[in-house]
Design an enzyme around this catalytic site. Sequence first.
Site, short mmCIF file in Angstrom:
data_model
loop_
_atom_site.label_atom_id
_atom_site.label_comp_id
_atom_site.label_asym_id
_atom_site.label_seq_id
_atom_site.Cartn_x
_atom_site.Cartn_y
_atom_site.Cartn_z
CB SER A 265 -4.15 4.31 3.16
OG SER A 265 -4.97 3.19 3.46
CB SER B 205 -4.07 1.16 5.87
OG SER B 205 -3.43 0.99 4.63
CE LYS C 10 -8.26 3.88 4.49
NZ LYS C 10 -7.39 2.71 4.65
#
Length: 421
Positions: free
Chosen positions: A112, A127, A35
């Site tokens: 996310s 997330s 990420k």
Amino acid sequence: MARDPDYGAFVDKFVLKLTSSAHDQPLQGLTFAVKDIFDMEGYVTGFGHPDWARTHSAATSTAPAVLAVLRGGATCVGKTVMDEMAYSIDGENIHYGTPINPCAPDRVPGGSSSGSAVAVGTDTGGSVRVPASYCGILGFRPSYDAVPSAGVVPLAQSFDTVGWFARDPVILSRVGHILLQSPVMDPIKPSQVIIAEDCFQLSNIPNDRLGQVLVKSVEKIYGGHVLKHTVLGDYVKEKVPSLKHFMSNEIKELEHNIPSLAALSNAMRSLERYEFKDNHGEWITAVKPELGPAISERVWEAVRTTGENVDACHSVKTELHAALATLLQDFGILAIPTVSGLPPKLQTDPTTLKIFRAKAFGLLSIAGVSGFCQVSIPLGMYDNLPVSVSLLAKQGSDAFLLNVVESLYGTLKEQVEITEK
């Protein structure tokens, strides 16, 4: 139009592998994506926003969590798209595009860590767990502070964790042992598996496709005597008195809602806003980045926050941790739905999405506020869309929870196939 073979998951693609003479490389042969919230030496950490990338220099070192996976023998294949500033669970990004959900291309992938699921992420409010649920894969949020978060751009330090995804429970465990630096332990049978009945009633997926799949699998593997049932909302309301500061009239009147869990979510959001402002308020005020509408509303609400209830938030954390530790004991498991329903459609009406998010955050805040570990496990498809269940264990019991997933996973798959016929 030809579909992107990478599902639009990457902001930057590269191949990075450490050369090592070490024989013990349990992740040898595996690839992983990171990420865009983790520092990687020589790369700018983009934090989901081009203005952030533009105003920050390349990282001078690599986050320890990423280094651990590399040293375990895995090959990093790039950095993935994430929601702007990690402030969403939807997975949509107006700057870099929304990664395609491989299971359901017309649905959001969840965020996310949106690109990470469709290709090691972080989980503050959900997330890792949400993208795992929406994309039909395993997602693990470790106990708070179990994996080093150095070299990770913070969202809210009281809740930030480094999590990971896998399609296979054995790989999930293997990665877990590397990140947690925990020895491989013999499986321990859960002393009890507590089904949170009210949480399953909150879900709009029929219980025979959710709770019952888990119940039958637990009966088969561990025996029916370990199953217990609870109304979690009532237990939390009784044992977490500081929630009264976050119990608004609006919460009490909401339909399809568990008031104490909605208050728990309020407490978590309140502290998250305060810490987000402390971390990023100056940068946002100075740069005024262009943000997607829903994220813009949340970010500016955080920037304007006063932090008046911060002490009460910390009291809620302490009380919930103690209450759930008493409920589960050392080797108990709490079962809840990961989210309250199927993945929403892309470009869902904001009002509808707000209701969905509110229900989801009630469930997600249980592990978030307590610091307990949680795994989201896929349970096949319902209505051609992925569904999942979550298991939680006491803070520090991550290796135990990973073993439980390995023990149950095959039987869960069998039960799903029986139910789907």
